[in-house]
Design an enzyme around this catalytic site. Structure first.
Site, mmCIF file in Angstrom:
data_model
loop_
_atom_site.group_PDB
_atom_site.id
_atom_site.type_symbol
_atom_site.label_atom_id
_atom_site.label_comp_id
_atom_site.label_asym_id
_atom_site.label_seq_id
_atom_site.Cartn_x
_atom_site.Cartn_y
_atom_site.Cartn_z
ATOM 1 N N CYS A 334 -1.988 5.057 -2.005
ATOM 2 C CA CYS A 334 -1.182 4.022 -2.511
ATOM 3 C C CYS A 334 -0.815 4.256 -4.118
ATOM 4 O O CYS A 334 -0.020 5.359 -4.337
ATOM 5 C CB CYS A 334 -1.637 2.738 -2.303
ATOM 6 S SG CYS A 334 -0.478 1.375 -2.141
ATOM 7 N N HIS A 431 -3.463 2.561 3.681
ATOM 8 C CA HIS A 431 -4.786 2.163 3.641
ATOM 9 C C HIS A 431 -5.648 2.061 5.055
ATOM 10 O O HIS A 431 -5.013 1.941 5.894
ATOM 11 C CB HIS A 431 -4.833 0.745 3.022
ATOM 12 C CG HIS A 431 -4.091 0.683 1.546
ATOM 13 N ND1 HIS A 431 -4.972 1.175 0.646
ATOM 14 C CD2 HIS A 431 -3.034 -0.010 0.982
ATOM 15 C CE1 HIS A 431 -4.192 0.865 -0.722
ATOM 16 N NE2 HIS A 431 -3.018 0.243 0.012
#
Length: 491
Positions: A334, A431
């Site tokens: 991310c 994630h």
């Protein structure tokens, strides 16, 4: 005719990190296994460790509690989520969706969200036999009481009785419990019906005089003394302050992680802690990244430009570039993925002041942050190992460039992420992807050429939740807690 409000009980703490989240998770599993429809609820959370649901974002702790309750997570379980963006403010997630920004000087505005909090609580309770509510921080912060929605402000508004938890491991538990009683006004005190002591080590009988002192000073009964639960480290933590791992000097692989300000979704690292042959090293401020690391992971960040500046200030950019020259591997997740590219641009000031910065240049990609926020759960493919798993995305921004043609993952049949030509540097917006045992094993095998340990992360979480429920059943007065939950007062 409307359905009566379900039984509910609030778990308050004498401070942050006293074990509220863990106790609520354990009680969710315990009561769910007794056949009750249990729902976790936290009126307001402040954390960058978030989870994606089909309807929006909630705190990671509430997602774990929903799992413990054997139910699907929903934004109504955490209607207000504040995601810190530095010292001066937070992004506001209201009932799962971005609702603006809250400056630190405007913290009192939290009271404006009480109607939404009560709406979520009422809606959640329509299909529940029991709602377990978690407080935030301490109810003794009387300077915040007038506009409080997180602790006794909510308890009074919703008519929910509470139990106060103190942490003996940090010391001063008698003073913290008695002191909380002393600073509360009579109405707030009346909402607390008992106390419990958490993280006790040693012979419980030696603390009996302490129990008597607390009860005499407060009038509250003791509902249990909970010994230290060693399995806590095997469950996702809510707060970055809880980040810790045991060193494994004899491990075959060393993975280094720089702990950056604004670190987000750091539970991405939890599956690696489970691996017996992985020594996970968390490098804090002032410490260099270990030169013998096999892999460096740049984790997620709520404030990518701020984290990138901190990375350079610590000299970790030099460590990472040297690691790369030695043939080491780098993985960015991310915000960490964004930092690996040539540039990161935030022209609208979505994560702080508008600006841009040169990235580490390890991936031939560039990122531009925009208002459209991606929040979704996804099915993931890992073509290199023909493995599949589950993951989620929570991010601002678009990342584009030639290295996306070598994406390490697929989502919905489309490439996701980017990789360098030699495959030693990779980035992804996903994630939780390392929670997939097959995908994690494939990544580790690529690093050392050996088969993994066969560790099963998801099974480990389930086993730990079961053990936690049994632990609480043994050391808390469960019947007394259920009886208290039945006592709903009129707001």
């Amino acid at each position: 005719m409307s359905r009566p409000a379900p039984p509910a009980l609030m778990i308050l703490g004498t401070g942050s990190n006293v074990g509220k989240s863990l106790i609520v998770a354990g009680l969710c599993r315990l009561f769910a296994d007794r056949g009750l429809k249990v729902r976790p609820f936290k009126p307001q959370n402040m954390s960058n460790n978030a989870a994606a649901t089909a309807q929006g974002e909630i705190g990671r702790a509430q997602a774990l509690q929903a799992r413990a309750a054997r139910t699907t997570p929903h934004p109504d379980m955490n209607p207000v989520l504040l995601k810190p963006e530095g010292e001066q403010g937070s992004q506001v997630i209201l009932q799962g969706r971005v609702a603006g920004r809250l400056g630190s000087r405007d913290f009192g505005r939290r009271g404006d969200w009480l109607p939404a909090v009560l709406e979520s609580f009422e809606r959640l309770g329509r299909d529940a036999d029991l709602v377990l509510v978690e407080g935030a921080g301490s109810p003794a912060e009387t300077n915040l009481r007038a506009r409080d929605i997180a602790n006794l402000g909510f308890a009074c508004a919703a008519g929910v009785p509470a139990v106060l938890i103190g942490d003996i491991d940090r010391g001063g538990v008698i003073a913290s419990l008695v002191g909380t009683h002393a600073v509360l006004d009579a109405k707030d005190r009346a909402m607390i019906r008992g106390f419990a002591v958490n993280r006790f080590r040693g012979a419980v009988e030696l603390f009996q005089p302490g129990v008597e002192t607390i009860s005499a000073a407060t009038g509250w009964p003791c509902l249990g003394i909970v010994p230290w639960f060693p399995g806590a480290s095997r469950l996702p933590a809510e707060d970055g302050l809880d980040m810790r791992c045991e060193r494994k000097p004899g491990a075959r692989l060393k993975i280094a992680v720089p702990v950056l300000p604004g670190i987000a979704n750091f539970d991405d690292l939890d599956p690696l802690k489970l691996e017996p042959d992985v020594d996970l090293v968390l490098a804090e401020s002032g410490k260099a990244l270990p030169g013998d690391a096999d892999l460096v992971i740049l984790p997620g960040s709520k404030t990518t430009l701020r984290s990138l500046a901190a990375l350079r200030h610590e000299g970790w950019d030099i460590d990472i570039l040297a690691h790369r020259r030695r043939g080491g591997h780098v993985l960015g997740l991310c915000g960490g993925y964004q930092m690996l590219g040539r540039a990161v641009r935030d022209p609208l000031g979505l994560e702080g002041p508008p600006g841009e910065a040169e990235g580490l240049g390890l991936l031939d990609v560039e990122t531009v942050l925009d208002r459209d926020k991606t929040v979704r759960e996804v099915e993931v493919g890992h073509p290199a190992s023909a493995s599949r798993g589950r993951a989620y995305e929570i991010h601002l921004g678009r990342t584009e460039g030639p290295d996306t043609e070598r994406a390490p993952f697929t989502v919905g049949g489309r490439p996701e992420g980017a990789a360098s030509r030699d495959g030693r540097v990779a980035g992804s917006y996903l994630h939780g992807v390392l929670a997939s045992d097959a995908i994690r094993a494939a990544w580790l095998r690529r690093l050392n050429g050996r088969e993994g340990s066969g560790a099963r992360y998801e099974e480990s979480v389930e086993e730990t939740l079961d053990a936690l429920a049994a632990h609480l059943a043994e050391h808390l007065d469960i019947d007394a807690l259920l009886a208290l939950a039945q006592i709903r007062s009129s707001p």
